[in-house]
Design an enzyme around this catalytic site. Structure first.
Site, PDB file in Angstrom:
ATOM      1  CG  ASP A  71      -2.082   1.130   1.164  1.00 31.76           C
ATOM      2  OD1 ASP A  71      -2.236   1.816   0.138  1.00 31.76           O
ATOM      3  OD2 ASP A  71      -2.571   1.360   2.112  1.00 31.76           O
ATOM      4  CG  ASN A 115       0.680   3.661   4.328  1.00 28.49           C
ATOM      5  OD1 ASN A 115       0.185   3.976   5.162  1.00 28.49           O
ATOM      6  ND2 ASN A 115       0.009   2.946   3.638  1.00 28.49           N
ATOM      7  CG  ASP A 153      -0.659   1.623   7.874  1.00 31.06           C
ATOM      8  OD1 ASP A 153      -0.490   1.393   9.077  1.00 31.06           O
ATOM      9  OD2 ASP A 153      -1.299   2.677   7.588  1.00 31.06           O
TER      10      ASP A 153
END
Length: 271
Positions: free
Chosen positions: A198, A203, A216
């Protein structure tokens, strides 16, 4: 675009004994940003101890947090990620306590300092090249498109896909329409690398012009490199046409595979 604080002051949450003693005298703030389904708190305010983050989840979210914990411990050998301070797992819950990385997210920086866009993209591309250069034979995690398609099908059948969050290009689509379009892009010949899973602007943490870490990482593992490129490319599209094109140039793909790009954008809609 709103620039309001992503955090709000809150009371200490209920904690397992093993973690509670570690967090005495910390001030608590709840993070209001993110779509992981877990609750996230920043713990700060102690002069004698570093800031920390505490994530809590139940059910399938707890399973994902377990995946994140194992990947954090593995990825930390190769790229900067939060260190795992403590992890507690019960049959239906999980608590993950990690160190706080310095800096601001790439998304925060782009929103507040759009003139830094080219430099931010260059830093994102450099960090992605570093991540994708990790030897594939060293990676114990499989996150390729076959795995994600299976998970996506489960999410569709469970009614867990947020169709209201689809990109404008697919506004009004059903999850089944996205699924059908994905099938039109198969078979896919993956170019496997170690991916973040992701690779979004929220992030990636930046400081002094460089990416200083990623968060994450519960979906990290072997997958086609476009898994990461597609998400970053799509995020950068909110800031004009030049930045997404620059990402591919700086990464080293001046002529991106548009079919793979479309496939991974479709796949991401289901998560």
């Amino acid at each position: 675009m709103s620039h309001s604080s992503p955090e709000q002051t809150c009371m200490q949450a209920s904690l397992p004994t093993a973690i509670g003693a570690t967090l005495a005298a910390y001030a608590w703030e709840r993070n209001k940003v993110g779509q992981s389904g877990a609750s996230l708190h920043r713990l700060h305010g102690r002069s004698d101890a570093p800031d920390l983050f505490l994530k809590h989840g139940t059910g399938a979210i707890a399973d994902h947090m377990t995946d994140e914990m194992t990947r954090l411990r593995w990825l930390g050998q190769f790229v900067p990620v939060p260190s795992v301070v403590h992890f507690v797992r019960t049959p239906d819950q999980a608590w993950l306590l990690t160190s706080a990385l310095k800096g601001k997210t790439a998304g925060e920086l782009l929103a507040s300092r759009p003139e830094l866009g080219p430099a931010i993209v260059d830093a994102l591309a450099a960090f992605l090249r570093r991540l994708h250069a990790i030897p594939v034979e060293a990676c114990p995690f499989n996150s390729d498109h076959t795995v994600k398609l299976r998970l996506a099908r489960q999410r569709i059948d469970a009614g867990a896909v947020d169709v209201d969050d689809f990109d404008d290009e697919r506004a009004g689509w059903t999850a089944e329409q996205v699924w059908a379009s994905l099938q039109d892009h198969l078979p896919l010949a993956p170019d496997l690398v170690v991916t973040h899973g992701d690779y979004s602007l929220d992030n990636l943490l930046m400081h002094d012009g460089e990416v200083v870490g990623c968060i994450d990482v519960g979906g990290a593992g072997l997958a086609d490199r476009y898994q990461d490129l597609a998400i970053a490319w799509n995020n950068l599209g909110d800031y004009g046409e030049a930045l997404p094109d620059r990402l591919f140039l700086q990464y080293g793909l001046p002529f991106p595979d548009r079919r793979k790009l479309r496939f991974h954008l479709l796949l991401d809609e289901l998560f």
